[in-house]
Design a protein around this motif. Structure first.
Motif, PDB file in Angstrom:
ATOM      1  N   GLN A  38       0.849  -1.203   0.000  1.00 27.90           N
ATOM      2  CA  GLN A  38       0.000   0.000   0.000  1.00 27.90           C
ATOM      3  C   GLN A  38       0.883   1.251   0.000  1.00 27.90           C
ATOM      4  OE1 GLN A  38      -0.282  -2.525   2.189  1.00 27.90           O
ATOM      5  NE2 GLN A  38      -2.244  -3.457   1.620  1.00 27.90           N
ATOM      6  N   CYS A  39       0.298   2.387  -0.381  1.00 25.12           N
ATOM      7  CA  CYS A  39       1.095   3.608  -0.450  1.00 25.12           C
ATOM      8  C   CYS A  39       1.382   4.141   0.949  1.00 25.12           C
ATOM      9  CB  CYS A  39       0.398   4.670  -1.300  1.00 25.12           C
ATOM     10  SG  CYS A  39      -1.200   5.199  -0.673  1.00 25.12           S
ATOM     11  N   SER A  40       2.562   4.737   1.084  1.00 20.49           N
ATOM     12  CA  SER A  40       2.964   5.341   2.361  1.00 20.49           C
ATOM     13  C   SER A  40       3.149   6.837   2.139  1.00 20.49           C
ATOM     14  CB  SER A  40       4.277   4.711   2.834  1.00 20.49           C
ATOM     15  OG  SER A  40       5.365   5.258   2.110  1.00 20.49           O
ATOM     16  N   VAL A  41       3.669   7.520   3.155  1.00 17.64           N
ATOM     17  CA  VAL A  41       3.863   8.973   3.016  1.00 17.64           C
ATOM     18  C   VAL A  41       4.958   9.321   2.010  1.00 17.64           C
ATOM     19  CG1 VAL A  41       2.995   9.627   5.294  1.00 17.64           C
ATOM     20  CG2 VAL A  41       5.414   9.012   5.031  1.00 17.64           C
ATOM     21  N   THR A  42       5.819   8.360   1.683  1.00 24.10           N
ATOM     22  CA  THR A  42       6.906   8.692   0.747  1.00 24.10           C
ATOM     23  C   THR A  42       6.652   8.164  -0.667  1.00 24.10           C
ATOM     24  OG1 THR A  42       8.197   6.716   1.345  1.00 24.10           O
ATOM     25  CG2 THR A  42       8.652   8.732   2.593  1.00 24.10           C
ATOM     26  N   THR A  43       5.516   7.528  -0.876  1.00 25.91           N
ATOM     27  CA  THR A  43       5.217   6.999  -2.211  1.00 25.91           C
ATOM     28  C   THR A  43       5.039   8.138  -3.221  1.00 25.91           C
ATOM     29  OG1 THR A  43       4.029   5.204  -1.130  1.00 25.91           O
ATOM     30  CG2 THR A  43       3.688   5.442  -3.491  1.00 25.91           C
ATOM     31  N   SER A  44       5.621   7.962  -4.386  1.00 22.99           N
ATOM     32  CA  SER A  44       5.469   8.966  -5.442  1.00 22.99           C
ATOM     33  C   SER A  44       4.029   8.979  -5.949  1.00 22.99           C
ATOM     34  CB  SER A  44       6.433   8.622  -6.585  1.00 22.99           C
ATOM     35  OG  SER A  44       5.996   9.244  -7.772  1.00 22.99           O
ATOM     36  N   PRO A  45       3.512  10.156  -6.296  1.00 23.78           N
ATOM     37  CA  PRO A  45       2.141  10.226  -6.824  1.00 23.78           C
ATOM     38  C   PRO A  45       1.995   9.509  -8.175  1.00 23.78           C
ATOM     39  CG  PRO A  45       2.980  12.422  -6.257  1.00 23.78           C
ATOM     40  CD  PRO A  45       4.129  11.491  -6.152  1.00 23.78           C
ATOM     41  N   VAL A  46       3.088   9.233  -8.842  1.00 25.38           N
ATOM     42  CA  VAL A  46       2.963   8.544 -10.140  1.00 25.38           C
ATOM     43  C   VAL A  46       3.236   7.050 -10.007  1.00 25.38           C
ATOM     44  CG1 VAL A  46       3.541  10.606 -11.490  1.00 25.38           C
ATOM     45  CG2 VAL A  46       5.377   9.056 -10.792  1.00 25.38           C
ATOM     46  N   ALA A  47       3.401   6.558  -8.799  1.00 17.76           N
ATOM     47  CA  ALA A  47       3.679   5.131  -8.613  1.00 17.76           C
ATOM     48  C   ALA A  47       2.398   4.323  -8.709  1.00 17.76           C
ATOM     49  CB  ALA A  47       4.331   4.905  -7.248  1.00 17.76           C
ATOM     50  N   SER A  48       2.597   3.028  -8.935  1.00 21.00           N
ATOM     51  CA  SER A  48       1.472   2.109  -8.918  1.00 21.00           C
ATOM     52  C   SER A  48       1.536   1.307  -7.616  1.00 21.00           C
ATOM     53  CB  SER A  48       1.586   1.182 -10.132  1.00 21.00           C
ATOM     54  OG  SER A  48       0.783   0.052  -9.939  1.00 21.00           O
ATOM     55  N   THR A  49       0.473   1.354  -6.836  1.00 23.77           N
ATOM     56  CA  THR A  49       0.497   0.678  -5.530  1.00 23.77           C
ATOM     57  C   THR A  49      -0.752  -0.173  -5.352  1.00 23.77           C
ATOM     58  OG1 THR A  49      -0.748   2.319  -4.270  1.00 23.77           O
ATOM     59  CG2 THR A  49       1.609   2.749  -4.569  1.00 23.77           C
ATOM     60  N   ALA A  50      -0.808  -0.867  -4.248  1.00 19.61           N
ATOM     61  CA  ALA A  50      -1.983  -1.682  -3.930  1.00 19.61           C
ATOM     62  C   ALA A  50      -3.127  -0.829  -3.385  1.00 19.61           C
ATOM     63  CB  ALA A  50      -1.590  -2.762  -2.922  1.00 19.61           C
ATOM     64  N   SER A  51      -2.932   0.483  -3.354  1.00 22.07           N
ATOM     65  CA  SER A  51      -3.971   1.358  -2.808  1.00 22.07           C
ATOM     66  C   SER A  51      -4.773   2.048  -3.907  1.00 22.07           C
ATOM     67  CB  SER A  51      -3.350   2.434  -1.913  1.00 22.07           C
ATOM     68  OG  SER A  51      -2.541   1.868  -0.938  1.00 22.07           O
ATOM     69  N   GLY A  52      -4.764   1.489  -5.101  1.00 26.73           N
ATOM     70  CA  GLY A  52      -5.508   2.122  -6.184  1.00 26.73           C
ATOM     71  C   GLY A  52      -4.914   3.476  -6.516  1.00 26.73           C
ATOM     72  N   PHE A  53      -5.761   4.494  -6.608  1.00 26.94           N
ATOM     73  CA  PHE A  53      -5.281   5.819  -7.020  1.00 26.94           C
ATOM     74  C   PHE A  53      -4.894   6.713  -5.842  1.00 26.94           C
ATOM     75  CE2 PHE A  53      -9.923   6.105  -6.664  1.00 26.94           C
ATOM     76  CZ  PHE A  53     -10.051   7.151  -5.765  1.00 26.94           C
ATOM     77  N   LEU A  54      -4.987   6.179  -4.625  1.00 28.89           N
ATOM     78  CA  LEU A  54      -4.858   7.062  -3.453  1.00 28.89           C
ATOM     79  C   LEU A  54      -3.529   7.825  -3.415  1.00 28.89           C
ATOM     80  CD1 LEU A  54      -6.558   4.975  -0.621  1.00 28.89           C
ATOM     81  CD2 LEU A  54      -7.471   6.922  -1.890  1.00 28.89           C
ATOM     82  N   ASN A  55      -2.447   7.176  -3.847  1.00 29.81           N
ATOM     83  CA  ASN A  55      -1.149   7.866  -3.785  1.00 29.81           C
ATOM     84  C   ASN A  55      -1.067   9.015  -4.802  1.00 29.81           C
ATOM     85  OD1 ASN A  55      -1.027   5.491  -5.662  1.00 29.81           O
ATOM     86  ND2 ASN A  55       0.881   6.530  -6.253  1.00 29.81           N
ATOM     87  N   GLU A  56      -1.979   9.005  -5.772  1.00 33.58           N
ATOM     88  CA  GLU A  56      -1.965  10.077  -6.774  1.00 33.58           C
ATOM     89  C   GLU A  56      -2.500  11.393  -6.187  1.00 33.58           C
ATOM     90  OE1 GLU A  56      -4.176   8.639 -10.164  1.00 33.58           O
ATOM     91  OE2 GLU A  56      -3.212   6.675  -9.993  1.00 33.58           O
ATOM     92  N   LEU A  57      -3.144  11.300  -5.056  1.00 33.91           N
ATOM     93  CA  LEU A  57      -3.834  12.464  -4.495  1.00 33.91           C
ATOM     94  C   LEU A  57      -2.949  13.314  -3.583  1.00 33.91           C
ATOM     95  CD1 LEU A  57      -7.184  10.683  -3.499  1.00 33.91           C
ATOM     96  CD2 LEU A  57      -6.546  11.687  -5.703  1.00 33.91           C
ATOM     97  N   GLU A  58      -1.830  12.729  -3.143  1.00 34.52           N
ATOM     98  CA  GLU A  58      -0.991  13.449  -2.164  1.00 34.52           C
ATOM     99  C   GLU A  58       0.463  13.435  -2.616  1.00 34.52           C
ATOM    100  OE1 GLU A  58      -2.954  12.451   2.118  1.00 34.52           O
ATOM    101  OE2 GLU A  58      -2.303  10.711   0.976  1.00 34.52           O
TER     102      GLU A  58
END
Lengths: 440, 313
Positions: A126-146
């Protein structure tokens, strides 16, 4: 070459995991410093990095999500000689964000290694606080928002005096860890690595790519000059050593005899600034000088110098049990604010009960006896009304006496405060007949 | 809480105090203190809830929360002070129990106790002697989670001392290594349960004021006990009869004590400053005896008059 690695528990990570490199680098750093296992505590968080403590023959403490820094703080404060190293992932760093900020600001001599692989690896990527917004994660699009968090930037802004960033593959990793551990204060090393199990494949992240990304960031390299200052525990000990021990409870020997047996409840109703709580305390101390048991409860709002101030006092010849004062024997009515909040007690008053009232303070109708004092005419400022009311009560001689009240003052005050209070009482008792405007 | 856990593992005695909103936040660390067998005293000065509730009005609304706030539901020790004297003595007892059993111990206080000042007879105060945790003898192998000096309680060594100590919040074996072995896990869990439930008689504190002719037994704890003493005296002065049981150890539930007292009565009355929490424990122990409940949760003390009225005595 010696090692602090635990032969019974060799590191086990996914093939290609950067954590393995950090375990070995940390070992090399500790060996280079000549540390024995008993001199080191490794405090770990949750996640794959939370396994670190088991791989070392050192003291070990493994705790909850994001809280590792709190245990490290308690340990280091209690055992300043211990080398305390905290290991967290980027996941734990985000969960324990407030602890991270506090540690940077506190500057206790502990070292934090953040094993930053840009996702919650153990739980499935899942995305964490350091995940890039353009990464693909197990959290769907959530990392794209922050936007992703730059740990080093946050640490510097929060006051960390040592901030360093390095690749897990970095040749100087052991030296950089050593330098951080040797720094006499809080030190942070943001260690970037790959998570082959959950993140790297999905995002085609390579070590080389990460290196380039890191190189493009503004450089950080250890000491942050503007954040350098005294170490927290050292400063804490210096300051606390100057404090004197708190004095114990006031020891009051009974020197007078009480004017009554049984229980008397006194309700002091006033406003902030009238020293109502202090008067309640003085009443208790006065009663204790005659061997009475006492209790006191105060009620006031969060505002200072505004609003009601109420004190409930119970005096008793046997130990005080129920501390509620629903049917008081004596009521001080010194301000509208206090009277308004306890209007209902007045209707319960009986003829043998007493109300000591400041002139102009309106009270509901009641059957009790009333003594009204024109404080304004007597030019007594509001902050002394409660004290003078105690003197009026002493003059009645049914609950306390003048001697008891003076004993109470001596327990509570000293120096100028005592002189001031005593001179107010002297003034009252010398002119007591002029105080009373009406007695109904 | 984290600081306390670290300091306690370093060998110091640690205590923290809070109220309802704080104890809610403590929950995860309470579980760690239980699972990691870390001595600690936690004072909960209960205030009117739910949530941030009333700052600051009294209630006893956290009683079952203290018992069940840990993940896993392992037993805990909860002591309830009645007055300031109890605050002295039960706090020492709480430290002693936490050291002896390597566990967190709660003091279920109340705003009405903590924020009331009262005179205390220091001379007659019987402060228990201090108990310290059982350190592993130098000639024995140290198992941080193995059986120790007292049955089912592991020896302790400070983290940072001259012998290595492993502490973990995760399920572990006797050496402190994380394990998935179900037999080892079951053994550890059972030991942690037994160390408190097996010692229940030595940690049950209560006051039983029995009237042989009484049909009614009143059961209370905490600040409510003060009004109960007045109510009981009034009933007796008026020629009535009532027995009073004041519980100072709430958990582990002193089942035998409670059952013995209930056996002396025909009718049980439980009065609490909540909507009915500890009464659940009494109900399950009362068998066929009727258990009545009176509760108040609005920030006001339950008065002796109200108690007399609900008991009809």
């Amino acid at each position: 070459m010696s090692s602090l690695l635990n032969r019974d528990r060799p590191p086990v990570f996914c093939p290609g995991c950067s954590h393995d490199l950090v375990v070995r680098a940390l070992d090399r750093a500790l060996v280079a410093m000549g540390k024995q296992g008993t001199e080191v505590a490794i405090v770990t968080d949750i996640g794959c990095s939370g396994l670190f403590d088991t791989f070392f023959n050192s003291h070990a403490m493994h705790g909850l999500h994001g809280r590792a820094l709190t245990y490290a703080t308690g340990l280091k404060m209690a055992r300043p000689e211990l080398t305390v190293i905290t290991i967290m992932g980027d996941g734990g760093m985000g969960i324990g964000g407030a602890h991270f900020l506090s540690s940077c600001r506190r500057n206790l001599d502990i070292t934090l290694l953040v094993l930053n692989n840009f996702n919650y690896g153990m739980t499935g990527g899942q995305c964490s606080v350091t995940t890039s917004p353009v990464a693909s994660t197990a959290s769907g699009f959530l990392n794209e928002l922050e936007p992703s968090l730059d740990i080093c930037k946050v640490a510097s802004a929060a006051g960390s005096p040592w901030v360093d960033r390095v690749m897990a593959t970095g040749k100087k990793l052991p030296e950089q860890i050593r330098d951080a551990v040797q720094y006499q204060g809080f030190s942070l090393v943001d260690i970037w690595g790959v998570c082959p199990g959950r993140y790297s494949k999905r995002n085609r992240v390579t070590l080389k790519g990460l290196e380039e990304e890191m190189a493009a960031l503004p450089p950080v390299s250890g000491a942050v000059q503007e954040n350098e200052r005294d170490e927290y525990a050292d400063l804490y000990r210096r300051k606390s050593s100057r404090l004197s021990l708190p004095s114990g409870p006031v020891d009051i020997e009974p020197i007078y005899s009480s004017a009554f047996t049984g229980q008397k409840d006194i309700l002091l109703l006033g406003a902030a600034g009238q020293r109502v709580n202090t008067a309640g305390e003085l009443l208790c101390l006065a009663a204790m000088s005659a061997g009475l048991h006492v209790s006191q409860k105060n009620d006031y709002p969060i505002t200072v110098l505004r609003g009601h101030s109420i004190s409930e006092v119970v005096l008793s010849s046997s130990p005080v049990l129920y501390t509620g004062t629903g049917h008081p024997d004596v009521v001080f009515a010194l301000a509208r604010e206090g009277v308004t909040r306890r209007r209902s007690v007045f209707e319960k008053l009986k003829p043998e009960n007493l109300v000591i009232r400041g002139k102009g303070v309106e009270v509901p109708e009641h059957e009790g006896k009333t003594i009204t004092i024109d404080f304004k005419k007597l030019r007594i400022p509001s902050m002394h009304w409660a004290l003078i009311s105690l003197a009026v009560l002493a003059e009645e001689k049914s609950l306390i006496t003048e001697k008891m009240l003076r004993a109470g003052l001596a327990f509570r005050f000293s120096g100028n405060s005592l002189e001031e209070a005593e001179s107010l009482l002297n003034h009252f008792f010398s002119r007591k007949n002029s105080y009373r405007t009406s007695h109904s | 809480m984290g600081f306390c856990l670290g300091a306690s593992m370093a060998g110091l005695k640690a205590m923290t105090a809070t109220s309802g909103p704080g104890i809610s936040l403590y929950s995860e660390q309470i579980s760690f203190a239980i699972g990691g067998e870390i001595p600690l005293v936690i004072v909960d000065v209960q205030r009117l809830g739910p949530s941030t509730g009333s700052a600051t009005k009294g209630a006893d609304g956290d009683i079952q929360f203290l018992r069940w706030s840990n993940s896993g539901g392992l037993p805990v020790i909860v002591l309830a002070p009645v007055d300031v004297t109890d605050c002295y003595t039960l706090t020492v007892r709480a430290f002693n129990l936490s050291e002896r059993f390597r566990c967190p111990v709660f003091l279920a206080s109340n705003k009405e106790t903590a924020m009331t000042r009262e005179s205390v007879d220091l001379v007659s105060l019987q402060i228990p002697s201090v108990v310290n945790r059982n350190h592993c003898p130098p000639d024995r192998e140290f198992l941080p989670f193995g059986p120790g000096g007292e049955k089912d309680v592991p020896y302790f060594l400070p983290l940072g001392g001259d012998r290595l100590v492993r502490q973990t919040s995760s399920t572990h074996d006797e050496y402190g290594y994380i394990t998935g072995d179900t037999e080892t896990i079951a053994r550890g869990i059972r030991r942690m349960e037994n160390k408190l439930l097996g010692a229940i008689n030595s940690l049950s504190l209560f006051e039983y004021d029995r009237d042989d002719s009484a049909d009614t037994l009143l059961i209370v704890y905490g600040v409510t006990a003060r009004a109960a003493r007045v109510a009981v005296q009034r009933i007796r002065d008026a020629g009535g009869a009532v027995s009073l049981l004041i519980l100072k150890t709430l958990f582990p539930v002193p089942e035998k004590t409670i059952q013995r007292c209930i056996a002396d009565a025909e009718r049980v009355m439980v009065i609490e400053m909540n909507l009915g929490q500890y009464v659940r424990e009494i109900e399950r122990l009362a068998g066929s005896k009727p258990v009545e409940f009176h509760g108040r949760m609005d920030g006001k003390l339950i008065s002796p008059a109200a108690m007399c009225e609900v008991m009809g005595l």
